[in-house]
Design an enzyme around this catalytic site. Sequence first.
Site, PDB file in Angstrom:
ATOM      1  N   LYS A  91     -22.457   0.644  -2.481  1.00  0.00           N
ATOM      2  CA  LYS A  91     -23.177   1.835  -2.948  1.00  0.00           C
ATOM      3  C   LYS A  91     -22.448   2.334  -4.185  1.00  0.00           C
ATOM      4  O   LYS A  91     -21.310   1.934  -4.440  1.00  0.00           O
ATOM      5  CB  LYS A  91     -23.239   2.910  -1.864  1.00  0.00           C
ATOM      6  CG  LYS A  91     -21.887   3.518  -1.503  1.00  0.00           C
ATOM      7  CD  LYS A  91     -22.072   4.685  -0.556  1.00  0.00           C
ATOM      8  CE  LYS A  91     -20.761   5.432  -0.344  1.00  0.00           C
ATOM      9  NZ  LYS A  91     -20.917   6.578   0.548  1.00  0.00           N
ATOM     10  N   THR A 123     -11.298  -0.708  12.312  1.00  0.00           N
ATOM     11  CA  THR A 123     -11.826  -1.482  13.446  1.00  0.00           C
ATOM     12  C   THR A 123     -12.952  -2.367  12.921  1.00  0.00           C
ATOM     13  O   THR A 123     -14.122  -2.115  13.197  1.00  0.00           O
ATOM     14  CB  THR A 123     -12.353  -0.552  14.563  1.00  0.00           C
ATOM     15  OG1 THR A 123     -13.273   0.390  13.977  1.00  0.00           O
ATOM     16  CG2 THR A 123     -11.251   0.199  15.253  1.00  0.00           C
ATOM     17  N   LYS A 155       0.839  -1.200   0.000  1.00  0.00           N
ATOM     18  CA  LYS A 155       0.000   0.000   0.000  1.00  0.00           C
ATOM     19  C   LYS A 155       0.880   1.259   0.000  1.00  0.00           C
ATOM     20  O   LYS A 155       0.632   2.220  -0.731  1.00  0.00           O
ATOM     21  CB  LYS A 155      -0.886  -0.027   1.255  1.00  0.00           C
ATOM     22  CG  LYS A 155      -2.258   0.585   1.054  1.00  0.00           C
ATOM     23  CD  LYS A 155      -3.030   0.601   2.344  1.00  0.00           C
ATOM     24  CE  LYS A 155      -4.062  -0.500   2.423  1.00  0.00           C
ATOM     25  NZ  LYS A 155      -4.745  -0.508   3.746  1.00  0.00           N
ATOM     26  N   GLY A 162     -25.119  -1.131   3.703  1.00  0.00           N
ATOM     27  CA  GLY A 162     -23.972  -2.032   3.829  1.00  0.00           C
ATOM     28  C   GLY A 162     -22.739  -1.186   4.031  1.00  0.00           C
ATOM     29  O   GLY A 162     -22.823  -0.054   4.501  1.00  0.00           O
ATOM     30  N   GLU A 179     -14.107  10.606  12.733  1.00  0.00           N
ATOM     31  CA  GLU A 179     -14.211  11.012  11.329  1.00  0.00           C
ATOM     32  C   GLU A 179     -15.578  10.598  10.797  1.00  0.00           C
ATOM     33  O   GLU A 179     -16.058   9.516  11.103  1.00  0.00           O
ATOM     34  CB  GLU A 179     -13.099  10.278  10.561  1.00  0.00           C
ATOM     35  CG  GLU A 179     -13.072  10.556   9.101  1.00  0.00           C
ATOM     36  CD  GLU A 179     -12.875  12.039   8.817  1.00  0.00           C
ATOM     37  OE1 GLU A 179     -11.859  12.585   9.251  1.00  0.00           O
ATOM     38  OE2 GLU A 179     -13.767  12.629   8.168  1.00  0.00           O
ATOM     39  N   GLU A 220     -17.673   7.303   1.966  1.00  0.00           N
ATOM     40  CA  GLU A 220     -16.932   6.873   0.794  1.00  0.00           C
ATOM     41  C   GLU A 220     -17.592   7.487  -0.441  1.00  0.00           C
ATOM     42  O   GLU A 220     -18.803   7.636  -0.497  1.00  0.00           O
ATOM     43  CB  GLU A 220     -16.925   5.352   0.701  1.00  0.00           C
ATOM     44  CG  GLU A 220     -16.018   4.750   1.765  1.00  0.00           C
ATOM     45  CD  GLU A 220     -16.054   3.243   1.770  1.00  0.00           C
ATOM     46  OE1 GLU A 220     -16.363   2.640   0.732  1.00  0.00           O
ATOM     47  OE2 GLU A 220     -15.768   2.671   2.839  1.00  0.00           O
ATOM     48  N   CYS A 238     -18.926   0.573   7.521  1.00  0.00           N
ATOM     49  CA  CYS A 238     -19.208   1.354   8.739  1.00  0.00           C
ATOM     50  C   CYS A 238     -20.561   1.033   9.374  1.00  0.00           C
ATOM     51  O   CYS A 238     -20.607   0.484  10.472  1.00  0.00           O
ATOM     52  CB  CYS A 238     -19.131   2.839   8.432  1.00  0.00           C
ATOM     53  SG  CYS A 238     -17.457   3.354   8.068  1.00  0.00           S
TER      54      CYS A 238
HETATM   55  C1  UDX Z   1     -21.298   6.128   6.493  1.00  0.00           C
HETATM   56  C2  UDX Z   1     -21.675   7.486   7.115  1.00  0.00           C
HETATM   57  O1  UDX Z   1     -22.543   8.174   6.216  1.00  0.00           O
HETATM   58  C3  UDX Z   1     -20.421   8.297   7.385  1.00  0.00           C
HETATM   59  O2  UDX Z   1     -20.760   9.516   8.017  1.00  0.00           O
HETATM   60  C4  UDX Z   1     -19.500   7.480   8.276  1.00  0.00           C
HETATM   61  O3  UDX Z   1     -18.293   8.182   8.497  1.00  0.00           O
HETATM   62  C5  UDX Z   1     -19.206   6.135   7.661  1.00  0.00           C
HETATM   63  O4  UDX Z   1     -20.410   5.447   7.362  1.00  0.00           O
HETATM   64  P1  UDX Z   1     -20.581   5.263   4.074  1.00  0.00           P
HETATM   65  O5  UDX Z   1     -20.465   3.901   4.682  1.00  0.00           O
HETATM   66  O6  UDX Z   1     -19.498   5.726   3.169  1.00  0.00           O
HETATM   67  O7  UDX Z   1     -20.698   6.371   5.228  1.00  0.00           O
HETATM   68  O8  UDX Z   1     -21.919   5.272   3.238  1.00  0.00           O
HETATM   69  P2  UDX Z   1     -23.308   6.045   3.223  1.00  0.00           P
HETATM   70  O9  UDX Z   1     -23.337   6.960   2.064  1.00  0.00           O
HETATM   71  O10 UDX Z   1     -23.651   6.600   4.528  1.00  0.00           O
HETATM   72  O11 UDX Z   1     -24.285   4.823   2.887  1.00  0.00           O
HETATM   73  C6  UDX Z   1     -24.346   3.683   3.731  1.00  0.00           C
HETATM   74  C7  UDX Z   1     -25.268   2.644   3.173  1.00  0.00           C
HETATM   75  O12 UDX Z   1     -26.616   3.049   3.326  1.00  0.00           O
HETATM   76  C8  UDX Z   1     -25.095   2.320   1.691  1.00  0.00           C
HETATM   77  O13 UDX Z   1     -25.175   0.932   1.521  1.00  0.00           O
HETATM   78  C9  UDX Z   1     -26.266   3.013   1.026  1.00  0.00           C
HETATM   79  O14 UDX Z   1     -26.664   2.363  -0.160  1.00  0.00           O
HETATM   80  C10 UDX Z   1     -27.330   2.897   2.112  1.00  0.00           C
HETATM   81  N1  UDX Z   1     -28.346   3.963   2.064  1.00  0.00           N
HETATM   82  C11 UDX Z   1     -28.010   5.267   2.279  1.00  0.00           C
HETATM   83  C12 UDX Z   1     -29.680   3.632   1.857  1.00  0.00           C
HETATM   84  O15 UDX Z   1     -30.017   2.454   1.670  1.00  0.00           O
HETATM   85  N2  UDX Z   1     -30.618   4.614   1.864  1.00  0.00           N
HETATM   86  C13 UDX Z   1     -30.317   5.913   2.071  1.00  0.00           C
HETATM   87  O16 UDX Z   1     -31.228   6.741   2.059  1.00  0.00           O
HETATM   88  C14 UDX Z   1     -28.967   6.259   2.281  1.00  0.00           C
END
Ligand code: UDX
Length: 438
Positions: free
Chosen positions: A328, A88, A37, A262, A153, A157, A265
Amino acid sequence: MLPKLSVIGTGYLGATHAVCMAELGFDVIGVDVDEDKIKRLAAGEVPFYEPGLPELLTKHSGGGKLRFTTSYEEAAEFADVHFICVGTPQLPGQLAADVSQVEAAFHALAPHLTRKALVVGKSTVPTGTAVRMEALLAELAPCKDVELAWSPEFLREGFGVQDTLRPDRLVFGLHSAWAEQQLRVAFGPIIAAGTPVVVTDFATAELVKVSANSFLATKISFINAMAEVCETVGADVTALAAAIGLDERIGKHFLRSGLGFGGGCLPKDIRAFMARAEELGVAEALSFLREVDEINRRRRVRAIDLGGELLGGPYPGARIAVLGAAFKPDSDDIRDSPSLDVAATLGSQGADVVIYDPKAMDNARRAHPELGYAATLEEALAGAELTMLLTEWREFVAMDPEAVGGLVAKRNIVDARNVLDAAAWRAAGWQLRALGRP
Ligand code: UDX
C-alpha cells in the site's frame, strides 16, 4: 511514579510502540535479538519506512528516555511492564501462524523476572496462546507474582504513530485488578485523551484482533466481489461503493475496490484464524474467509488479464512499467504485496517488467532480483508498451496523462486501484482499463 517499560521486538509494531511510549513520557527500553536492528535504532535510525517515526526517535533517543539493547536481563532489571511485540508470520506452506518468536520471547524474558512485573502481549496470536504463555511465566519466572495481560495492537502501517498515540480503542485481556491498574497507568495519557477501554478475558482480547482484521478483509473482498459483477454488467464499482458507503450502517471506509489487500497482517491473520478454527473444531463458522481470500487472489489474475487485453495478446517480450511494489502507499513493506505478486507473475510469463516504487525498491529487489527496476517514475515509463498502476502512491495518482504519454511507447494503462480520472486519460489518447469499471 511512572512504571518503566520494555518493548520486546522492534519491528513495525514494537519500534513504533517504544518510541511513542517515550513520547508519552515513559522511560523505555527496546529489546531485539537482531543486533543490527538494535544498533541502527540506538544510532537514531528507523530500519523501515514509517512517516513521523524518525523525528520522534531522534527527539527521544538523545534525551535518555529511550534506549535499545539485545539483553533480556537488562530489560528485566530495568522495566516494570514488558510489552511483547514480536512477529507472528504465516508458517511456510501452511495457513497457521508461526508463534515461535512469541514463545522465544517469553522463554528469554521469564527467567530474569525476579520482582513483580506485568508482561503484556501485543502480538497477534491464535486464541489460546495467552493461557499457554501465562503457564510458561508461572513455570520459568523466579518471582511467582509476575502477571500476564493481552492487549492487541491495531496500528496501520503508514499511520503507526497516530494509531499508537490516538488509537480508536484499547483492549485489555487480563485476570486481576492489579493488572488492570498497571495497564491503566501504562496507557494513562492515551486513556486521559478519551480513548475507550474494553476490559475482558484473554480469549476475547486475542479474538478482537483477528476478528477485526477478518471483518476488514471481508469488507474489501465484498467490494471486490461487487467489482467482478460490475465488470460483467458494465457497472461502475466506484460509484456503487460511494452510494452504499453513504448508508451509515455500511460506512465508506474499506470499500476501495482494486487489486485487493496484502501486507503483513490481513492475509496472514485470516489464514491463521481459519487454521485455528479448524483445530478448535469450528472451521465451518469461518469458511467464508476462504472465499474472502479467493476473491482477493482473483483480482490479481483479472489485472493481468486486462493488461493482456490492452496488449492485444500474450506478454512475452512486452515492456511493462509496473508502478508500485509496496502493499500500500506510504509503506516500504512488500509482505504479501498484491503489486509485487502481479509484477512477478508478469515477469514469469516473459514480460520485460520494470518496477518503480518511491520507498519499497530495496525490499522488492531483495525479494525479486530477477525483475527490472528503475530509479525514477520517468525511467520506468520510458518505452513502456503497457503501464500497470498497482499501488496508489500520490506520485502516480498525480501523473499528467499528456506528459507521461510522451515517455511511453504505447498509451496503454491498467488502473488497478481505481484512482485515475479515466475520462482525462482517455482524452489524452490512452487506452485505460480499470478493475470493476466500464
Ligand atoms: C491492517 C489493519 O488496518 C490494522 O488495524 C492492523 O493492526 C494491521 O492490519 P495494515 O496492514 O497496515 O493494517 O494496512 P491497511 O491500511 O489496513 O490496508 C491493508 C490492505 O488492504 C492494503 O493492501 C490496502 O491496499 C488494502 N485496502 C484497504 C483495500 O484494498 N481497500 C480498502 O478500502 C482498504
